[in-house]
Design an enzyme around this catalytic site. Structure first.
Site, short mmCIF file in Angstrom:
data_model
loop_
_atom_site.label_atom_id
_atom_site.label_comp_id
_atom_site.label_asym_id
_atom_site.label_seq_id
_atom_site.Cartn_x
_atom_site.Cartn_y
_atom_site.Cartn_z
N LEU A 485 0.77 -1.21 0.06
CA LEU A 485 -0.14 -0.07 0.07
C LEU A 485 0.94 1.29 -0.11
O LEU A 485 0.56 2.14 -0.49
CB LEU A 485 -0.80 0.06 1.21
N GLY A 486 1.98 1.07 0.50
CA GLY A 486 2.73 2.24 0.50
C GLY A 486 4.17 2.28 1.54
O GLY A 486 4.10 1.19 2.25
N GLY A 488 6.59 4.11 4.28
CA GLY A 488 6.73 5.45 4.95
C GLY A 488 8.04 5.29 5.85
O GLY A 488 8.76 4.47 5.98
N PHE A 490 8.43 4.71 9.02
CA PHE A 490 8.33 3.44 9.92
C PHE A 490 8.27 2.24 9.28
O PHE A 490 8.24 1.17 10.02
CB PHE A 490 7.20 3.85 10.82
N GLY A 491 8.06 2.12 8.05
CA GLY A 491 8.19 1.02 7.23
C GLY A 491 7.06 0.76 6.32
O GLY A 491 6.64 1.99 5.85
N VAL A 493 3.80 -0.91 4.36
CA VAL A 493 2.52 -1.17 4.70
C VAL A 493 1.96 -1.93 3.46
O VAL A 493 1.85 -1.60 2.30
CB VAL A 493 1.56 -0.03 4.88
N LYS A 507 1.64 -3.22 8.84
CA LYS A 507 2.66 -2.42 8.79
C LYS A 507 4.00 -3.21 9.30
O LYS A 507 4.37 -3.67 10.45
CB LYS A 507 2.77 -1.22 9.66
N ASP A 604 2.88 13.36 15.54
CA ASP A 604 3.19 13.40 14.17
C ASP A 604 1.65 13.56 13.38
O ASP A 604 1.45 12.92 12.67
CB ASP A 604 3.81 12.30 13.58
#
Ligand SMILES: *[C@@H]1O[C@H](CO)[C@@H](O)[C@H](O)[C@H]1NC(C)=O
Ligand SMILES: *[C@@H]1O[C@H](CO)[C@@H](O)[C@H](O)[C@H]1NC(C)=O
Ligand SMILES: *[C@@H]1O[C@H](CO)[C@@H](O)[C@H](O)[C@H]1NC(C)=O
Ligand SMILES: *[C@@H]1O[C@H](CO)[C@@H](O)[C@H](O)[C@H]1NC(C)=O
Ligand SMILES: *[C@@H]1O[C@H](CO)[C@@H](O)[C@H](O)[C@H]1NC(C)=O
Ligand SMILES: *[C@@H]1O[C@H](CO)[C@@H](O)[C@H](O)[C@H]1NC(C)=O
Ligand SMILES: *[C@@H]1O[C@H](CO)[C@@H](O)[C@H](O)[C@H]1NC(C)=O
Length: 796
Positions: A485-486, A488, A490-491, A493, A507, A604
């Site tokens: 899905l994407g 970022g 943090f990791g 997904v 995630k 955030d």
């Protein structure tokens, strides 16, 4: 290369007629080679791939010299080239090195005690290194074939000799660089009371996978020994157990000059021992849905795990109360399967017909299943007593398994019930129907009560679920790029689908914080307890080694920024929706700050961390990350701040100080972005180098605040818009103590409390020049999907 080797060998043994033999006054130094008569195998010192350690091994001369088929000192490497292999008066092979002057690094273990001066070692064309006592006796005192490493060659045995107390097993290398005893090994399962035989491959001490029954044509079984061997069809063939646990049967192809695979295993997840637990069957073809399935009359032990595509707990009897012992029970056929594991409790009776076999099983109430093995016009009867393990469904081969089931299961099965009717007549049918109806009513009632109780319970304790890695792998199709899905800060997904068709977002955390497993679990459990309609639900986690994964509610829509800052999708957010989103986000943050016992400061908040569900309701994601990653410690240690520029207040950007007022500031920015449809940190106003906050403040002080409202909106409620802008400006005030609390924000937005006049906000006069921390450039059109944070960790 070969010529050179031959030269070396002939120099070494100038008086020898053959170069395949070491006699007692001779030795093989590092660099020398012993070559079998027909030039098929060689023995010498070698170093595997990337290693510099020296080992004595046997390999093919003309074929693949890298294919080492036997290693002498596999666990006793020599770290230089001082190695010397020799033979002593007792017929022992001894390996010396400089480092240990008089003690051999490695030696063979020969039990003969009397010395002889005619011992010799010879490398045969079969690849066997043998030791003779003298010329006359052709009996070997020792042979390398009795001590296999990871390779089976024609002429070798795999199995057991009970008389001599020898077991021939393959053991994998530790790695491709280290031939030491690895973790995989195989045993020919040797219980004469429960044939057919098969290999069990172990990883350490636990079964890893079980081969199909061994073909009688390659099996020798008698009083003294039982072993498997490779048929010698004059081409070169070998079986190797690799360090990964993979078993390969290879055949040399002379035309292509390479090894071709005849078969290998384990191939499917279903091959892995007990993949689906007890009393179940595993169908490799069912990989899309779920490969595990209970045997007739059984149901999943843990429906929850089963739904999450984790079958390792296996199945249990559906009706414990209904006896399967002289109570109208019978058998149901499961076609074409690999025989269940016979190592525990199974019995073979030879020369028994199909009908008799059923009777054998039926007459013993502990018998759970039977199978008829037909070969050479004879039928044998195999029966099991207890749990049925490791059943694999083949599409073509395999034998039929007959599983003992109770009378209700039997009746429910239409085909079997026909026989039943014939036997018992209509009366029985009538009685049975009545009974069935009763059972049905009762079980329905029970089920309802159970279900009610269950839903109540789950409502009371929203338990954190620990997902097996294999569940996640199955759900995400092994982290297929298609499911991504994407990505970022943090990791990554991934979208996943559980067995019960529930969508999830996984995630996969890329950064590992310093906390241990228990601490991580605690944090995740705490965060999972935060449940609010404006927060993305954390369903559970998966921990495997260094891997940490969070399993989250999946939201079909993307994040707020994807709609808000997109010219066409904007239209989906009318004023009413935007106002609802603002209120929803505010309530979500308020819950985190106050209502939850945890007092979370997400730190955030931004439009890309606000996800939208199917009804466009906002849900905050990533709110627990600062906790999971120990944001404060991270910041202390590395002097970096967690967060995204444009959403962070000055006291945090400059001093790294954070409080709930940090989130209030971020919320203010989000609010103004929603109202204006413009990004704070990429805002451009032709003449004025100000950001969105500055622009709103300017319009506010000129009493033209409503001009900031997104011009693409067809209509809006001026009252509400004005209230929003005022609250937004209060939230982004320079001094954190002047910003309202989230509860005040919620009250003011609803109109239940009046808002004070805002002061000049933070950053409002900063210029949009390069290098200004307040207004960094952000790639346009970047937009996060589902639960992806684009958090930047940047130095200040
Ligand atoms: C072994 O060496 C090769 C090349 O020398 C290298 O590409 C490979 O990564 C090394 N493998 C290991 C496990 O060190
Ligand atoms: C080899 O190992 C021995 C001890 O096992 C050590 O004393 C010696 O220095 C090592 N030699 C080399 C060349 O590393
Ligand atoms: C050698 O063989 C004997 C008897 O088979 C056994 O007891 C002993 O442990 C073996 N020694 C080694 C080093 O393998
Ligand atoms: C063994 O046989 C070889 C030739 O076959 C012969 O030269 C040698 O003398 C024999 N050795 C013994 C000890 O009999
Ligand atoms: C395999 O067969 C070939 C000829 O078919 C024979 O020369 C060789 O000795 C055999 N090898 C073994 C190990 O039986
Ligand atoms: C063979 O199987 C039987 C029955 O399943 C069991 O009682 C026996 O202990 C097994 N024997 C061995 C050597 O494993
Ligand atoms: C049933 O089979 C089990 C396992 O083989 C055996 O131990 C038991 O004695 C048998 N019971 C009867 C009644 O034959």
């Amino acid at each position: 290369m070969l010529l050179k080797a031959l030269l070396v060998v002939s120099l070494l043994f100038p008086f020898c007629t053959s170069i395949d033999t070491i006699e007692m006054d001779q030795h093989v130094k590092d660099g020398d080679l012993l070559v079998s008569k027909e030039n098929i195998f060689a023995l010498g010192f070698f170093s595997p791939r990337n290693s510099s350690s020296r080992y004595v091994g046997i390999w093919y001369v003309q074929k693949d010299q890298k294919a080492v088929v036997w290693v002498a000192n596999r666990n006793d490497p020599i770290n230089d080239t001082s190695g010397v292999l020799t033979i002593d008066r007792y017929g022992r092979l001894l390996l010396y090195s400089n480092n240990m002057q008089n003690i051999p690094v490695w030696s063979t273990n020969v039990t003969v005690q009397t010395a002889s001066f005619s011992c010799r070692a010879q490398l045969l064309d079969s690849g066997n290194l043998v030791i003779y006592r003298d010329n006359k006796s052709k009996k070997f005192m020792w042979q390398s074939f009795d001590y296999p490493t990871d390779t089976l060659l024609p002429g070798m045995k795999l199995g057991v000799n009970w008389k001599l107390g020898i077991e021939w097993v393959l053991t994998s290398w530790k790695s491709q660089d280290n031939p030491g005893t690895g973790e995989y090994t195989n045993r020919l399962y040797s219980n004469q009371t429960a044939t057919p035989e098969f290999f069990i491959f172990y990883k350490g001490l636990t079964p890893h996978w079980r081969s199909a029954p061994v073909d009688a044509g390659t099996l020798v079984s008698n009083q003294d020994e039982m072993y498997f061997f490779l048929k010698n069809d004059s081409t070169s063939t070998r079986v190797v157990l690799k360090d990964s646990g993979l078993v390969q049967h290879l055949r040399w192809n002379n035309a292509d000059r390479e090894w071709k695979e005849l078969w290998s295993g384990p191939k499917y997840r279903c091959d892995l021992y007990g993949e689906c637990g007890a009393n179940s069957k595993c169908s490799p073809d069912n990989i899309i849905s779920f490969e595990c399935d209970c045997l007739p009359g059984y149901e999943p032990k843990s429906v929850n795990d089963w739904n999450m595509r984790d079958g390792s707990d296996g199945c249990v009897s559906k009706r414990v109360a209904v006896s399967k012992c002289r109570n109208g029970e019978g058998f149901m056929k499961v076609a074409r399967v690999k025989d269940p594991d016979t190592t525990k409790a199974a019995r073979l009776e030879k020369g028994i017909s199909v009908k008799e076999c059923e009777q054998v099983c039926l007459s013993n109430c502990s018998c759970t299943a039977y199978m008829v093995i037909e070969s050479e016009g004879r039928s044998d009867c195999l029966t099991w007593y207890g749990e049925l393990l490791d059943i694999l469904v083949y599409t073509q081969a395999g034998r039929d398994l007959h599983v003992r089931v109770d009378k209700i299961e039997l009746a429910e099965n239409s085909q079997n019930s026909k026989d039943f009717l014939k036997r018992r007549g209509m009366l029985a049918v009538l009685m049975l129907s009545v009974l069935l109806a009763l059972v049905l009513i009762v079980s329905l009632a029970c089920w309802r009560i159970k279900k009610k109780r269950k839903t109540k319970e789950t409502r009371r304790h929203p338990e954190l679920q620990f997902f097996h890695l294999r569940t996640i792998i199955a759900a995400t199709n092994n982290f297929s790029p298609v499911q991504k899905l994407g990505q970022g800060g943090f990791g990554t997904v991934y979208k996943g689908v559980l067995r019960n068709n529930q969508n999830i977002a996984v995630k996969r955390l890329s950064r590992t914080s310093e906390q241990g497993v228990e601490e991580f679990k605690n944090e995740v459990a705490l965060i999972a307890r935060l449940q609010h309609r404006n927060l993305v639900k954390l369903l559970g986690c998966c921990i495997k080694g260094q891997e940490r994964m969070l399993v989250l509610e999946y939201l079909p829509n993307k994040s707020l920024d994807c709609f808000l800052f997109d010219h066409t999708k904007k239209s989906l957010l009318d004023w009413q929706k935007r106002f609802e989103i603002i209120n929803g986000v505010a309530r979500g943050v308020l819950y985190l700050h106050q209502d939850s016992r945890l007092r979370i400061i997400p730190r955030d908040l931004k439009t890309s961390n606000v996800l939208l569900d199917a009804e466009m309701n906002p849900k905050i994601s990533d709110f627990g990350m600062a906790r999971i990653f120990h944001g404060d410690q991270l910041q202390d240690r590395t002097n970096r701040v967690v967060g995204t520029y444009g959403y962070m207040p000055p006291e945090y950007v400059v001093f790294g100080r954070f409080s709930t007022k940090l989130d209030v500031f971020s919320f203010g920015v989000i609010l103004l972005e929603i109202v204006s449809g413009k990004k704070n940190n990429s805002f451009h106003q032709e003449d004025h180098f100000v950001n969105l906050i500055g622009h709103v403040w300017q319009l506010w002080s000129e009493d033209r605040a409503l001009e900031i409202v997104d011009s693409s909106l067809e209509s809006y409620t001026p009252d509400e818009a004005m209230r929003c802008i005022q609250v937004g400006l209060l939230c982004v005030e320079e001094e954190s103590k002047n910003r309202p609390s989230m509860s005040a924000v919620v009250f003011m937005l609803s109109g239940e409390a009046s808002a004070p006049s805002p002061q000049q906000p933070a950053f409002s006069l900063r210029k949009n020049s390069s290098g200004d921390a307040a207004v960094p450039s952000v790639s346009k059109g970047s937009c996060s999907i589902n639960d992806v944070t684009i958090t930047k960790f940047e130095g200040r």
